[in-house]
Each structure stands twice: as structure tokens, then as C-alpha cells.
Design an enzyme around this catalytic site. Structure first.
Site, PDB file in Angstrom:
ATOM      1  N   LYS A  74      47.576  27.393  33.649  1.00 34.67           N
ATOM      2  CA  LYS A  74      48.595  28.097  32.876  1.00 34.67           C
ATOM      3  C   LYS A  74      49.527  28.861  33.801  1.00 34.67           C
ATOM      4  CE  LYS A  74      49.113  32.107  30.856  1.00 34.67           C
ATOM      5  NZ  LYS A  74      50.573  32.168  30.919  1.00 34.67           N
ATOM      6  N   GLY A  84      46.680  38.046  38.672  1.00 30.54           N
ATOM      7  CA  GLY A  84      47.653  38.822  37.916  1.00 30.54           C
ATOM      8  C   GLY A  84      47.344  40.294  38.015  1.00 30.54           C
ATOM      9  N   THR A 133      45.762  44.048  37.330  1.00 32.38           N
ATOM     10  CA  THR A 133      44.389  44.541  37.176  1.00 32.38           C
ATOM     11  C   THR A 133      44.054  44.729  35.694  1.00 32.38           C
ATOM     12  OG1 THR A 133      44.452  45.551  39.356  1.00 32.38           O
ATOM     13  CG2 THR A 133      42.847  46.442  37.812  1.00 32.38           C
ATOM     14  N   GLU A 155      42.056  37.776  41.236  1.00 29.54           N
ATOM     15  CA  GLU A 155      42.943  38.236  42.317  1.00 29.54           C
ATOM     16  C   GLU A 155      43.949  39.162  41.654  1.00 29.54           C
ATOM     17  OE1 GLU A 155      42.417  37.736  45.347  1.00 29.54           O
ATOM     18  OE2 GLU A 155      41.432  35.798  45.599  1.00 29.54           O
ATOM     19  N   CYS A 172      51.481  40.739  45.869  1.00 26.01           N
ATOM     20  CA  CYS A 172      50.273  41.543  45.737  1.00 26.01           C
ATOM     21  C   CYS A 172      49.874  42.174  47.069  1.00 26.01           C
ATOM     22  CB  CYS A 172      49.143  40.690  45.187  1.00 26.01           C
ATOM     23  SG  CYS A 172      48.885  39.197  46.154  1.00 26.01           S
ATOM     24  N   GLU A 221      51.092  50.547  41.813  1.00 29.01           N
ATOM     25  CA  GLU A 221      51.683  49.300  42.299  1.00 29.01           C
ATOM     26  C   GLU A 221      53.092  49.198  41.700  1.00 29.01           C
ATOM     27  OE1 GLU A 221      50.317  45.429  40.812  1.00 29.01           O
ATOM     28  OE2 GLU A 221      50.356  44.727  42.880  1.00 29.01           O
TER      29      GLU A 221
HETATM   30  P1  NAD Z   1      49.962  39.538  34.371  1.00 29.85           P
HETATM   31  O1  NAD Z   1      48.591  40.102  34.484  1.00 29.85           O
HETATM   32  O2  NAD Z   1      50.876  40.117  33.365  1.00 29.85           O
HETATM   33  O3  NAD Z   1      49.890  37.972  34.040  1.00 29.85           O
HETATM   34  C1  NAD Z   1      49.223  37.056  34.873  1.00 29.85           C
HETATM   35  C2  NAD Z   1      48.939  35.805  34.083  1.00 29.85           C
HETATM   36  O4  NAD Z   1      47.993  36.116  33.048  1.00 29.85           O
HETATM   37  C3  NAD Z   1      50.163  35.219  33.369  1.00 29.85           C
HETATM   38  O5  NAD Z   1      50.097  33.819  33.383  1.00 29.85           O
HETATM   39  C4  NAD Z   1      49.989  35.750  31.952  1.00 29.85           C
HETATM   40  O6  NAD Z   1      50.639  34.956  30.981  1.00 29.85           O
HETATM   41  C5  NAD Z   1      48.471  35.676  31.788  1.00 29.85           C
HETATM   42  N1  NAD Z   1      47.931  36.532  30.751  1.00 29.85           N
HETATM   43  C6  NAD Z   1      48.507  37.629  30.168  1.00 29.85           C
HETATM   44  N2  NAD Z   1      47.678  38.128  29.219  1.00 29.85           N
HETATM   45  C7  NAD Z   1      46.565  37.358  29.197  1.00 29.85           C
HETATM   46  C8  NAD Z   1      45.361  37.386  28.461  1.00 29.85           C
HETATM   47  N3  NAD Z   1      45.134  38.311  27.527  1.00 29.85           N
HETATM   48  N4  NAD Z   1      44.422  36.458  28.711  1.00 29.85           N
HETATM   49  C9  NAD Z   1      44.620  35.529  29.673  1.00 29.85           C
HETATM   50  N5  NAD Z   1      45.745  35.436  30.396  1.00 29.85           N
HETATM   51  C10 NAD Z   1      46.713  36.360  30.186  1.00 29.85           C
HETATM   52  O7  NAD Z   1      50.574  39.600  35.849  1.00 29.85           O
HETATM   53  P2  NAD Z   1      52.050  39.198  36.329  1.00 29.85           P
HETATM   54  O8  NAD Z   1      52.975  40.290  35.860  1.00 29.85           O
HETATM   55  O9  NAD Z   1      52.348  37.792  35.989  1.00 29.85           O
HETATM   56  O10 NAD Z   1      51.874  39.264  37.918  1.00 29.85           O
HETATM   57  C11 NAD Z   1      51.944  40.435  38.643  1.00 29.85           C
HETATM   58  C12 NAD Z   1      50.576  40.973  39.015  1.00 29.85           C
HETATM   59  O11 NAD Z   1      49.813  39.956  39.669  1.00 29.85           O
HETATM   60  C13 NAD Z   1      50.630  42.113  39.995  1.00 29.85           C
HETATM   61  O12 NAD Z   1      49.728  43.132  39.617  1.00 29.85           O
HETATM   62  C14 NAD Z   1      50.168  41.494  41.299  1.00 29.85           C
HETATM   63  O13 NAD Z   1      49.640  42.377  42.234  1.00 29.85           O
HETATM   64  C15 NAD Z   1      49.196  40.494  40.825  1.00 29.85           C
HETATM   65  N6  NAD Z   1      48.999  39.447  41.841  1.00 29.85           N
HETATM   66  C16 NAD Z   1      47.828  39.400  42.570  1.00 29.85           C
HETATM   67  C17 NAD Z   1      47.647  38.425  43.557  1.00 29.85           C
HETATM   68  C18 NAD Z   1      46.388  38.343  44.369  1.00 29.85           C
HETATM   69  O14 NAD Z   1      46.125  37.295  44.941  1.00 29.85           O
HETATM   70  N7  NAD Z   1      45.572  39.406  44.440  1.00 29.85           N
HETATM   71  C19 NAD Z   1      48.644  37.512  43.810  1.00 29.85           C
HETATM   72  C20 NAD Z   1      49.824  37.593  43.061  1.00 29.85           C
HETATM   73  C21 NAD Z   1      49.977  38.555  42.074  1.00 29.85           C
END
Ligand code: NAD
Length: 452
Positions: A154, A207, A209, A229, A263, A354
Site C-alpha cells: 500500500k 510511517g 509513530t 520504521e 525520518c 519531529e
Molecule cells: P503516516 O503514519 O501518516 O502514514 C504511513 C502509511 O500508513 C501511509 O500509507 C498511510 O496511508 C498508512 N496508514 C494511515 N493510517 C493507517 C492505519 N490506521 N492502518 C494502517 N495504515 C495506515 O506517515 P506519513 O505521513 O506517510 O509519513 C511520515 C512519517 O513516516 C514520519 O513520521 C517519518 O519519520 C516516518 N518515516 C519513517 C521511516 C523509517 O524508516 N523509520 C522512513 C520514512 C518515514
């Protein structure tokens, strides 16, 4: 049919529509994946390796096309987007070596032979954020496929374009129908169904935390393993004995790369008090030289932020902040934001949360112990850098900072052949590196009695 409208962040204009997956689409995809996985896992390891290498070759042939799509959809500078597309092929080639190396053990026992096998989970769900749509997808699907799983993937709703194309290229490369399926759609529908579907046997989530905790709770109810992650607030620690010129020249790239939507962004710079003013003096021209502009132009360092809403959220961090200086940004309708350097103290919001944008907090520290205390004064523990000419100090501080990925006198975070992941609120489990394919398997132990 419901659709997702994609916006070009450099212009703010819509440019493409694609179908939004529903829960029924996920269920149908998982049913196809279950069938595809059985045949895939039954192939000889060499055949799976060949198929992944063929997939990597097709990606290599489409690097320019994928990169151009990423520029449009995510606003990544073209040079970075090319690197990301090439990285997908590299990760596939690396894990193409895994099927022939995944091996169990023979345990010495009496009365027979005891052997362990690494068996694939079956169908794995990979949930990807919007900031690195291609690379993070590949970190999940490449080792999962290598270990004999099928993958439902996804992408984030804002940036599904390149992942959808990678799914098509898998088929062009000859991967079986149903083995890698890409389902763009909302997290609350597609992502949640990955978590609740009984035939999705493992979830990889990258995504925030906050959402990661919800995904982990859902997986716990299903007794489903999950890799997380998550976010970060990484420190770039600069000691007075460091090569200050090098540390300052490289600092913008360590936090403003991908417009800070990374991230691993070193969004806190901790500088030893005696070098604080000198470091800021050196940092100012480096930030001024950071080229913010048209992401399709060669040589651009930083494009726009992903959306107007995200830009406004980033801008709010500057309310009441002590901004030391800013870089430049173009005018126009895109989601532009001039990088900002803020003088901060450890309690300030800008130094704690963040931001996921091009804003960096610069804080002074007094000595080695104070640097370690400040670096660890965060719920996160993903990445970090340490700048010092004192080898012993580099070793001591790198062992004391609670982060999953650190570099000394460099800002390296990701090498696909080394493990990557976070401590504390930055994650659970590790991706990449030599063990990642094994993480997509369950160990089975079989005892063969040899005595009648
Ligand atoms: P997000 O948590 O909003 O979304 C991430 C993904 O999860 C998206 O595809 C979203 O549609 C999906 N999602 C949302 N709600 C969900 C649910 N209830 N159940 C399952 N899936 C769901 O994050 P974002 O805004 O897309 O990305 C930014 C964040 O990602 C930042 O906090 C960043 O630090 C983190 N990130 C971490 C890493 C790592 O490797 N540690 C890498 C990249 C980004």
C-alpha cells in the site's frame, strides 16, 4: 469507482487520477496472492533468484521514467529520484542472492536428526509513507519476495504513482500474476485491512509513530508479527575538536535532503558551546548555497514540500522561534518553504517534535556527558551523526547514543547491505542488511527419528 487525484507539489496543480482500492479489492488481491505464493515458494531457490534479477534489470531500464514520475508526484529533485529508482534495482539484486543462502541448521541430537527450516510467512503486507515511495517499498518487497512470500503493497495516498508503475514492471519482468500487487488507497481502509486480514501473515509498516502504534496494536490482536520504521528527531553532534568546516558544509544535506521529509533528518544540531558561534558562521553560507527550486532541473538540491497542509504545519514551528537565518525558496504556487536554522534550547517545541520539514534546531552543549544527555533527551532513536577528531570520543559517544543508525564524521544512514531501523519510539525490528530476508520467514524445527 472512487479515484485519487494526484497533485504536483511544485505547481499545486492536479495532474493525474487513479483508482482508489477498497476493502473488497484488498480481499481479492490477498486471495490471488495466496495462490501465487504457493507456486512461488515451491520454485527452486535459483529460479526465484533469476526472477528477482530479471525484475531488477527491468527497473534499471526504467530508471529515467520512474525518476520523472517521482519528480512530478513527490517533488523530489531529479538527481535524487534517479538515485532512488536505481536503489530499487540494487536492493532487488542484493536480495536476489538470498534464496540460495537462506538455510537452516542441523542440531546435534540423539536418536535422529534435528533440522531447522526457514519457511515464508505466506502473504506479507507492506505499508509505505509518502516521503520515499520507491525505496521504502523496495526495502519491504525485495527481501519478502526473496524469502518466498507474496506481497500486497500500500503506497501513501499522496504518492502512489511510482509504486503502481513498479507493480506493472514486475509483471513485465515476468514475475507471476498476484505475487506483488500494489493497492493505492486510504490507510483507514487498505492499511487496516492488511492488519485485520487473516491471510496477511506479517505486516511491515513505515510511517508516523502514532499510526505505527495503532498498526502494532491491531497486529497484536491478530498475533501477527510487525516491523515498524517510525519517526525520528536525530542529533548531529559537533564537538569543538571536529573539522568544523566539513561538519558545517555537510549539515544542510543531513537535514534538508528531501526537504527535511526524511525520518533520518538530523533535525537537531548539538554544538559544543565553545564552537557554537563559529559553527553557525560556517553553516550560514552552506545553507545559502543549498539550491531550492524546480525539482525537474538538474542540480536542484531541494524541491517543494509534499502538500500545502504539510507546509503550513512546518511553518508553524517557526512561530516564536529564534530564527538565526534562512535559505531561499522560489515564489509561486508550489508548496515552497525556505530552509530555516533556529537557535533553540532543549525544551523548545522545535527541538523536541519531529518537524519533517526543512527546519533545524541548533543547541549548545557543555561537554561529552552533556552531549550524550541531550542526544538521548528524545522519545525517538533512529539516526544521528557525531563529529570529532578524537577517535576514543567517537567510539564512546556512538555507543552511548540510543539510536539504531549512527555515523561518525559522516551522515551516512542507509546502505542496503547493512541493517537499518530505530530504537525507542523510532521502531521495532530492522530492515535491510544480510538478515532481512530471514525476518520474512518462520523457523520450523523437525526431528527425524533414525531408530526403529
Ligand atoms: P503516516 O503514519 O501518516 O502514514 C504511513 C502509511 O500508513 C501511509 O500509507 C498511510 O496511508 C498508512 N496508514 C494511515 N493510517 C493507517 C492505519 N490506521 N492502518 C494502517 N495504515 C495506515 O506517515 P506519513 O505521513 O506517510 O509519513 C511520515 C512519517 O513516516 C514520519 O513520521 C517519518 O519519520 C516516518 N518515516 C519513517 C521511516 C523509517 O524508516 N523509520 C522512513 C520514512 C518515514
Amino acid at each position: 469507482m472512487s479515484t485519487i487525484t494526484l497533485i504536483d507539489p511544485a505547481t499545486g496543480q492536479p495532474f493525474h487520477e487513479l483508482a482508489r482500492a477498497t476493502e473488497a479489492d484488498v480481499d481479492a488481491a490477498v486471495a490471488r496472492a495466496v495462490v501465487a505464493q504457493r507456486d512461488w515458494a515451491a520454485l527452486p531457490p535459483g529460479a526465484r533468484a533469476d526472477a528477482l534479477r530479471a525484475f531488477a534489470r527491468v527497473i534499471e531500464e526504467h530508471v529515467e521514467e520512474l525518476a520523472r514520475s517521482e519528480v512530478r508526484n513527490s517533488g523530489h529533485p531529479i538527481g535524487s529520484a534517479r538515485w532512488e529508482a536505481g536503489h530499487v534495482a540494487q536492493v532487488l539484486n542484493y536480495y536476489a542472492g538470498a534464496p540460495e543462502r537462506l538455510m537452516g541448521r542441523q542440531i546435534p541430537v540423539d536418536g535422529g536428526i534435528d533440522v531447522t527450516f526457514h519457511e515464508p510467512y505466506g502473504v506479507v503486507g507492506v505499508i509505505v509513507p509518502w516521503n520515499f515511495p520507491m525505496t521504502i517499498a523496495a526495502w519491504g518487497f525485495a527481501p519478502a519476495l526473496a524469502a518466498g512470500n507474496a506481497v500486497v503493497l500500500k503506497p501513501a495516498e499522496l504518492t502512489p504513482l511510482t509504486a503502481v508503475r513498479i507493480g506493472e514492471l514486475a509483471l513485465e519482468a515476468g514475475l507471476p500474476e498476484g505475487l506483488l500487487q500494489v493497492l493505492p488507497g486510504p490507510g483507514s481502509v487498505v492499511g487496516e485491512r492488511f492488519v485485520s486480514h487473516p491471510d496477511v501473515r506479517k505486516v511491515v509498516f513505515t510511517g508516523s509513530t502514532e499510526v505505527g502504534v495503532a498498526v502494532a496494536a491491531g497486529c497484536a490482536r491478530m498475533l501477527k508479527p510487525v516491523t515498524l520504521e517510525l519517526g525520528g528527531k536525530s542529533a548531529n553532534i559537533v564537538f569543538a575538536d571536529a573539522d568544523l568546516e566539513r561538519a558545517a558544509a555537510s549539515a544542510p544535506g543531513a537535514v534538508f535532503d528531501n526537504a527535511g521529509q526524511d525520518c533520518c533528518a538530523r533535525s537537531r544540531i548539538l554544538v559544543e558551546r565553545s564552537a557554537y558561534d563559529r559553527f553557525l558562521e560556517l553553516l550560514e553560507p552552506a545553507v545559502a548555497a543549498w539550491r531550492v527550486g524546480d525539482p525537474s532541473a538538474e542540480g536542484t538540491d531541494m524541491g517543494p514540500l509534499i502538500s500545502a497542509a504539510h507546509r503550513d504545519g512546518v511553518a508553524a514551528f517557526l512561530d516564536g522561534a529564534d530564527v538565526a537565518f534562512r535559505g531561499s525558496a522560489p515564489d509561486g504556487d508550489g508548496f515552497w518553504f525556505a530552509p530555516a536554522v533556529v537557535r533553540a534550547a532543549s525544551g523548545d517545541r522545535v527541538a523536541r517534535e519531529e518537524i519533517f520539514g526543512p527546519v533545524v534546531a541548533v543547541l549548545p552543549f557543555d561537554d561529552e556527558a552533556d552531549a550524550i544527555r541531550l542526544a538521548n533527551d528524545t522519545v525517538y532513536g533512529l539516526a544521528g551523526s557525531i563529529w570529532t577528531e578524537n577517535l576514543g570520543r567517537g567510539v564512546r559517544v556512538s555507543r552511548a547514543v540510543k539510536s539504531g543508525v549512527l555515523s561518525v564524521n559522516s551522515h551516512a544512514s542507509v546502505r542496503y547491505w547493512a541493517p537499518f531501523g530505530g530504537m525507542k519510539a523510532s521502531g521495532l525490528g530492522r530492515e535491510l542488511g544480510p538478515d532481512a530476508a530471514e525476518h520474512f520467514t518462520e523457523t520450523k524445527n523437525v526431528f527425524y527419528a533414525t531408530e526403529a
